[in-house]
Scaffold this motif. Structure first.
Motif, PDB file in Angstrom:
ATOM      1  N   UNK A 102       0.831  -1.212   0.000  1.00  0.00           N
ATOM      2  CA  UNK A 102       0.000   0.000   0.000  1.00  0.00           C
ATOM      3  C   UNK A 102       0.863   1.258   0.000  1.00  0.00           C
ATOM      4  N   UNK A 103       1.926   1.229   0.809  1.00  0.00           N
ATOM      5  CA  UNK A 103       2.811   2.398   0.893  1.00  0.00           C
ATOM      6  C   UNK A 103       4.123   2.071   0.182  1.00  0.00           C
ATOM      7  N   UNK A 104       4.237   2.511  -1.050  1.00  0.00           N
ATOM      8  CA  UNK A 104       5.365   2.121  -1.898  1.00  0.00           C
ATOM      9  C   UNK A 104       6.713   2.628  -1.396  1.00  0.00           C
ATOM     10  N   UNK A 105       6.709   3.595  -0.489  1.00  0.00           N
ATOM     11  CA  UNK A 105       7.961   4.146   0.025  1.00  0.00           C
ATOM     12  C   UNK A 105       8.427   3.451   1.310  1.00  0.00           C
ATOM     13  N   UNK A 106       7.591   2.589   1.842  1.00  0.00           N
ATOM     14  CA  UNK A 106       7.918   1.897   3.089  1.00  0.00           C
ATOM     15  C   UNK A 106       8.745   0.639   2.774  1.00  0.00           C
ATOM     16  N   UNK A 107      10.069   0.745   2.859  1.00  0.00           N
ATOM     17  CA  UNK A 107      10.973  -0.323   2.430  1.00  0.00           C
ATOM     18  C   UNK A 107      10.941  -1.515   3.378  1.00  0.00           C
ATOM     19  N   UNK A 108      10.865  -2.704   2.804  1.00  0.00           N
ATOM     20  CA  UNK A 108      10.852  -3.947   3.581  1.00  0.00           C
ATOM     21  C   UNK A 108      12.121  -4.777   3.382  1.00  0.00           C
ATOM     22  N   UNK A 109      12.694  -4.714   2.174  1.00  0.00           N
ATOM     23  CA  UNK A 109      13.900  -5.513   1.891  1.00  0.00           C
ATOM     24  C   UNK A 109      14.597  -4.969   0.658  1.00  0.00           C
ATOM     25  N   UNK A 110      15.879  -5.320   0.559  1.00  0.00           N
ATOM     26  CA  UNK A 110      16.712  -4.873  -0.559  1.00  0.00           C
ATOM     27  C   UNK A 110      17.577  -6.049  -1.009  1.00  0.00           C
ATOM     28  N   UNK A 111      17.698  -6.236  -2.316  1.00  0.00           N
ATOM     29  CA  UNK A 111      18.536  -7.312  -2.875  1.00  0.00           C
ATOM     30  C   UNK A 111      19.503  -6.705  -3.881  1.00  0.00           C
ATOM     31  N   UNK A 112      20.791  -7.048  -3.730  1.00  0.00           N
ATOM     32  CA  UNK A 112      21.813  -6.628  -4.693  1.00  0.00           C
ATOM     33  C   UNK A 112      22.352  -7.885  -5.361  1.00  0.00           C
ATOM     34  N   UNK A 113      22.221  -7.970  -6.681  1.00  0.00           N
ATOM     35  CA  UNK A 113      22.633  -9.162  -7.431  1.00  0.00           C
ATOM     36  C   UNK A 113      24.108  -9.023  -7.803  1.00  0.00           C
ATOM     37  N   UNK A 114      24.965  -9.795  -7.118  1.00  0.00           N
ATOM     38  CA  UNK A 114      26.407  -9.712  -7.374  1.00  0.00           C
ATOM     39  C   UNK A 114      26.788 -10.303  -8.719  1.00  0.00           C
ATOM     40  N   UNK A 115      26.260 -11.484  -8.990  1.00  0.00           N
ATOM     41  CA  UNK A 115      26.521 -12.159 -10.266  1.00  0.00           C
ATOM     42  C   UNK A 115      25.369 -13.111 -10.523  1.00  0.00           C
ATOM     43  N   UNK A 116      25.548 -14.003 -11.484  1.00  0.00           N
ATOM     44  CA  UNK A 116      24.455 -14.893 -11.854  1.00  0.00           C
ATOM     45  C   UNK A 116      24.010 -15.804 -10.719  1.00  0.00           C
ATOM     46  N   UNK A 117      24.948 -16.160  -9.846  1.00  0.00           N
ATOM     47  CA  UNK A 117      24.629 -17.165  -8.826  1.00  0.00           C
ATOM     48  C   UNK A 117      24.490 -16.624  -7.413  1.00  0.00           C
ATOM     49  N   UNK A 118      25.093 -15.489  -7.077  1.00  0.00           N
ATOM     50  CA  UNK A 118      25.063 -15.011  -5.690  1.00  0.00           C
ATOM     51  C   UNK A 118      24.444 -13.624  -5.587  1.00  0.00           C
ATOM     52  N   UNK A 119      23.831 -13.354  -4.428  1.00  0.00           N
ATOM     53  CA  UNK A 119      23.176 -12.077  -4.221  1.00  0.00           C
ATOM     54  C   UNK A 119      23.145 -11.727  -2.727  1.00  0.00           C
ATOM     55  N   UNK A 120      23.095 -10.424  -2.455  1.00  0.00           N
ATOM     56  CA  UNK A 120      23.041  -9.909  -1.087  1.00  0.00           C
ATOM     57  C   UNK A 120      21.591  -9.583  -0.731  1.00  0.00           C
ATOM     58  N   UNK A 121      21.143 -10.051   0.433  1.00  0.00           N
ATOM     59  CA  UNK A 121      19.790  -9.765   0.910  1.00  0.00           C
ATOM     60  C   UNK A 121      19.871  -8.951   2.191  1.00  0.00           C
TER      61      UNK A 121
END
Length: 410
Positions: A102-121
């Motif tokens: 409902x509130x698009x500015x209320x952040x719940x999580x962030x993901x940064x995709x390092x490469x094809x296989x690994x990512x930061x949550x």
């Protein structure tokens, strides 16, 4: 009769209207497909997938959102630093934000995709949770047999296999096959494990289990195998348990000029007298890396007035090698070394007129000329090791041969 006809029309009309209503109802209740990736159900959030631009940082991305109560940007960045160096975030990489529906500015999580296989949550829903995760993958196994038509990489591609496998096969067979001399119509077969993401995306070859090439009218097999659990890297052996690679490298240097061979009579350039030269001299620039020509244990290191800085390696009960005139020794006595490992640098210590390495070779305690010897292909297996190896590769060889016979209808 008129009343009956009228009643029939009413019934049919109601039935058609009801059918239309049911269709509309079915369309109305049709749900959007569930999208689940990176550990989140996308349908539960407002999701923004974007690419980092030059100048973007972890902080500048989060500044555009409202953080959950009691959480501050400083606390989040400090928590992330424990698991991930946020300075490594690079332009061109994908990132995803998950915010309230409902509130698009209320952040719940962030993901940064390092490469094809690994990512930061970075999960902010309850507290700050930071994890580096791997996308789940699956392995599929298959055996292919084919005839060369064009290059090996082109032939592999036509069979739906990553062309990068060509380089790996070239490394496996580099001691037994000249790949520049393979020709159209030569046959080969390979059993591989291939890696895929769960969505079916192909990631390439993960492992070679078995292979053969038809070369100069002969099938040359190669099976990866470790003789013991402590062995770090697999070696390759054929169907008779002979090693696919040579036990000894041809020379202890990659680039050199052969300046003096093993001989019973040579005029010594420093002592100015005729004497035996029980080694092979390879000239190279000062500091050139010297490699041990075979795996073994360093038997001795040190300095003498004649040899200068030297290293001697014992390979087994039969063979030993020595490397003289080093500018620098990079191993110690008792250390295990593997074939091709750098053990020192070229120099001109001891009785030497210029930078070179004098390479000496012992067989059964006697110095011999390695250039004139027929050296073993690899360290031979014991009887027990050979029996275990042959039992292990038997089903793999049968699979290669059966696939070949089926493919070429032999």
């Amino acid at each position: 009769m008129k009343y009956i006809l009228y009643l029939l029309i009413l019934v049919l009309g109601f039935s058609c209207q009801q059918e239309k209503s049911e269709k509309v109802a079915k369309i109305a209740v049709k749900k959007e497909p569930i999208v689940k990736e990176y550990g989140f159900i996308f349908n539960d959030f407002t999701v923004v997938q974007d690419t980092l631009e030059s100048g973007d940082t972890f902080s500048t991305i989060l500044e555009g959102y409202t953080l959950p109560d009691s959480l501050k940007l400083f606390d989040i960045t400090e928590k992330v630093k424990d698991s991930f160096n946020i300075k490594n975030i690079r332009a061109g990489k994908e990132f995803i934000t998950f915010s309230d529906k409902k509130n698009k500015k209320n952040l719940k999580a962030f993901v940064y995709v390092q490469d094809k296989t690994s990512y930061l949550v970075v999960d902010l829903r309850d507290s700050i949770k930071v994890e580096i995760k791997k996308r789940p993958t699956i392995l599929k196994r298959r055996t292919i047999a084919a005839e060369l038509d064009g290059s090996l990489s082109e032939t592999l591609s036509r069979n739906g296999v990553s062309a990068a496998l060509a380089n790996e096969l070239a490394q496996i067979y580099k001691y037994s096959i000249d790949f520049f001399k393979l020709k159209k119509g030569d046959k080969f077969a390979v059993t591989i494990q291939e890696k895929y993401f769960e969505n079916g995306e192909y990631l390439g070859v993960d492992k070679v289990e078995a292979s053969y090439f038809e070369y100069k009218g002969k099938k040359i097999y190669a099976f990866p195998y470790k003789l013991n659990e402590n062995q770090k890297r697999v070696e390759y052996y054929d169907e008779k348990a002979s090693g696919a690679k040579s036990m000894f490298l041809k020379a202890p240097l990659d680039y050199f000029k052969l300046t003096s061979k093993f001989t019973a009579r040579r005029f010594h350039p420093v002592q100015f007298k005729w004497k035996a030269h029980n080694g092979t001299d390879y000239a190279a620039p000062h500091g050139t890396p010297i490699k041990t020509t075979a795996s073994g244990v360093v038997e001795a290191t040190g300095y003498t007035s004649g040899n200068g800085n030297f290293v001697k390696v014992k390979h087994n009960s039969k063979y030993s090698t020595q490397y003289l005139h080093m500018s620098k020794i990079l191993v110690r006595r008792g250390q295990s070394v593997t074939q091709g490992q750098i053990i020192g640098k070229v120099g001109s210590t001891g009785l030497a007129t210029g930078p070179h390495v004098c390479y000496r070779f012992w067989k059964n305690g006697v110095q011999v000329d390695p250039l004139r010897m027929k050296l073993p292909s690899s360290e031979p297996m014991t009887k027990k090791q050979k029996e275990k190896y042959l039992a292990t590769i038997a089903p793999l060889k049968k699979e290669l041969d059966d696939t070949t016979a089926k493919t070429f209808k032999e």
